[in-house]
Design an enzyme around this catalytic site. Sequence first.
Site, short mmCIF file in Angstrom:
data_model
loop_
_atom_site.label_atom_id
_atom_site.label_comp_id
_atom_site.label_asym_id
_atom_site.label_seq_id
_atom_site.Cartn_x
_atom_site.Cartn_y
_atom_site.Cartn_z
N SER A 143 0.87 -1.18 0.00
CA SER A 143 0.00 0.00 0.00
C SER A 143 0.90 1.23 0.00
O SER A 143 2.06 1.14 0.43
CB SER A 143 -0.86 0.01 1.27
OG SER A 143 -1.50 1.26 1.44
N TYR A 156 -1.57 -0.71 10.42
CA TYR A 156 -1.76 -1.09 9.01
C TYR A 156 -0.49 -0.75 8.21
O TYR A 156 0.02 -1.59 7.47
CB TYR A 156 -2.97 -0.35 8.43
CG TYR A 156 -3.22 -0.65 6.97
CD1 TYR A 156 -3.72 -1.88 6.57
CD2 TYR A 156 -2.96 0.31 5.99
CE1 TYR A 156 -3.95 -2.16 5.22
CE2 TYR A 156 -3.20 0.04 4.64
CZ TYR A 156 -3.68 -1.19 4.27
OH TYR A 156 -3.91 -1.46 2.93
N1 LIG Z 1 -8.43 -0.46 -1.63
C1 LIG Z 1 -7.37 0.28 -1.42
O1 LIG Z 1 -7.42 1.51 -1.44
C2 LIG Z 1 -6.03 -0.38 -1.12
C3 LIG Z 1 -4.91 0.44 -1.08
C4 LIG Z 1 -3.69 -0.13 -0.78
C5 LIG Z 1 -3.59 -1.49 -0.53
N2 LIG Z 1 -4.70 -2.27 -0.57
C6 LIG Z 1 -4.55 -3.69 -0.27
O2 LIG Z 1 -5.15 -4.46 -1.29
C7 LIG Z 1 -5.51 -5.74 -0.75
C8 LIG Z 1 -6.92 -6.08 -1.22
O3 LIG Z 1 -7.84 -5.21 -0.57
P1 LIG Z 1 -9.11 -4.58 -1.31
O4 LIG Z 1 -8.88 -3.13 -1.35
O5 LIG Z 1 -9.42 -5.32 -2.53
O6 LIG Z 1 -10.22 -4.79 -0.15
P2 LIG Z 1 -11.42 -5.83 0.00
O7 LIG Z 1 -12.41 -5.64 -1.09
O8 LIG Z 1 -11.87 -5.67 1.42
O9 LIG Z 1 -10.70 -7.24 -0.18
C9 LIG Z 1 -9.98 -7.85 0.84
C10 LIG Z 1 -9.91 -9.33 0.54
O10 LIG Z 1 -9.14 -9.97 1.58
C11 LIG Z 1 -9.84 -11.13 1.99
N3 LIG Z 1 -9.50 -11.50 3.35
C12 LIG Z 1 -9.60 -10.79 4.49
N4 LIG Z 1 -9.21 -11.53 5.54
C13 LIG Z 1 -8.85 -12.75 5.04
C14 LIG Z 1 -8.38 -13.96 5.61
N5 LIG Z 1 -8.18 -14.08 6.93
N6 LIG Z 1 -8.11 -14.99 4.80
C15 LIG Z 1 -8.31 -14.90 3.47
N7 LIG Z 1 -8.76 -13.79 2.86
C16 LIG Z 1 -9.03 -12.73 3.66
C17 LIG Z 1 -11.31 -10.78 1.83
O11 LIG Z 1 -12.07 -11.96 1.63
P3 LIG Z 1 -12.97 -12.73 2.71
O12 LIG Z 1 -13.54 -11.69 3.62
O13 LIG Z 1 -13.99 -13.42 1.86
O14 LIG Z 1 -12.03 -13.68 3.39
C18 LIG Z 1 -11.28 -9.99 0.54
O15 LIG Z 1 -11.37 -10.86 -0.57
C19 LIG Z 1 -5.35 -5.64 0.76
O16 LIG Z 1 -4.15 -6.29 1.14
C20 LIG Z 1 -5.25 -4.15 1.00
O17 LIG Z 1 -4.53 -3.85 2.16
C21 LIG Z 1 -5.93 -1.74 -0.87
#
Ligand SMILES: NC(=O)c1ccc[n+]([C@@H]2O[C@H](COP(=O)([O-])OP(=O)(O)OC[C@H]3O[C@@H](n4cnc5c(N)ncnc54)[C@H](OP(=O)(O)O)[C@@H]3O)[C@@H](O)[C@H]2O)c1
Length: 250
Positions: A143, A156
């Site tokens: 991130s 985080y």
């Molecule tokens: N969106 C942003 O602005 C942003 C920016 C920087 C970095 N990121 C990173 O991108 C990645 C994806 O996030 P996203 O933005 O796509 O958010 P999201 O829509 O909330 O997706 C998060 C995913 O992680 C899964 N997850 C959570 N806990 C888990 C566990 N214990 N085991 C397996 N899967 C788990 C969730 O699935 P289940 O709940 O079904 O398990 C979901 O599929 C994350 O690492 C986040 O930190 C996002």
Amino acid sequence: MASNIAGKVVVITGASSGIGEAAATLLAHRGAKVVLGARRRDKLDRIVTQIRDNGGEAVSQSLDVTVQAENDEIVQLAQKAFGGLDAVFLNAGLMPNSPLSALKTDEWHRMVAVNVNGVLNGIAAVLPTFIDQKSGHVIAASSVAGLKAYPGGAVYGGTKWFLRDFMEVLRMESAAEGTNIRTATIYPAAINTELLDTISDKDTAEGAQSLYQRYGIAPGRVADVVAYALALPPDTTVNEFTVGPANQPW
Ligand SMILES: NC(=O)c1ccc[n+]([C@@H]2O[C@H](COP(=O)([O-])OP(=O)(O)OC[C@H]3O[C@@H](n4cnc5c(N)ncnc54)[C@H](OP(=O)(O)O)[C@@H]3O)[C@@H](O)[C@H]2O)c1
């Protein structure tokens, strides 16, 4: 480019929504064989059906990344369903930000469990295969919080900062050991997904929501970066990508 992603077998963690879902859909569309893992089975089933309806190849499995055995099992599923494993996208993560003074210690430990230990479990699951075959691609979602500190993001940011160091050392060691494991660490800024849903601190949630409403872009933008990294020729690694809204000052 000389290489492409058609036929590559790719495990994606956190594939039930957001960036993971977008990556699974795009990679399958480009001919990769995708193996989706997350805890919400109903969402995985829907995404796999959609991919197959569009002519792609996909399988899925319930995966809690904090459980080592489930990480091992999804690698076995990739090998059983598609005969091998070329890449993993370590994407599962959560961001329940809050000021340290709020002492939301359960959320601190949950972030470490998923964002750090989940990555360690995923790496432990894929490394034996990658070392054995002397090739593999590890892509991870860090991130911009892994590049810059900001109030509310102490834990985080720490988990995402960890990835920066970890992935660089993985790259250096595999180059030194001749195992040809390539790495790509992605540092996204505001991407519109379900990420903000786990923020329980009211002020932090409101601040994040207004930032994302103002700047957020679609998760497909990050999926494009994943596809780019995977398509690089085998002798080339681009190991860091920062991606976000053009108008977000970060
Ligand atoms: N969106 C942003 O602005 C942003 C920016 C920087 C970095 N990121 C990173 O991108 C990645 C994806 O996030 P996203 O933005 O796509 O958010 P999201 O829509 O909330 O997706 C998060 C995913 O992680 C899964 N997850 C959570 N806990 C888990 C566990 N214990 N085991 C397996 N899967 C788990 C969730 O699935 P289940 O709940 O079904 O398990 C979901 O599929 C994350 O690492 C986040 O930190 C996002």
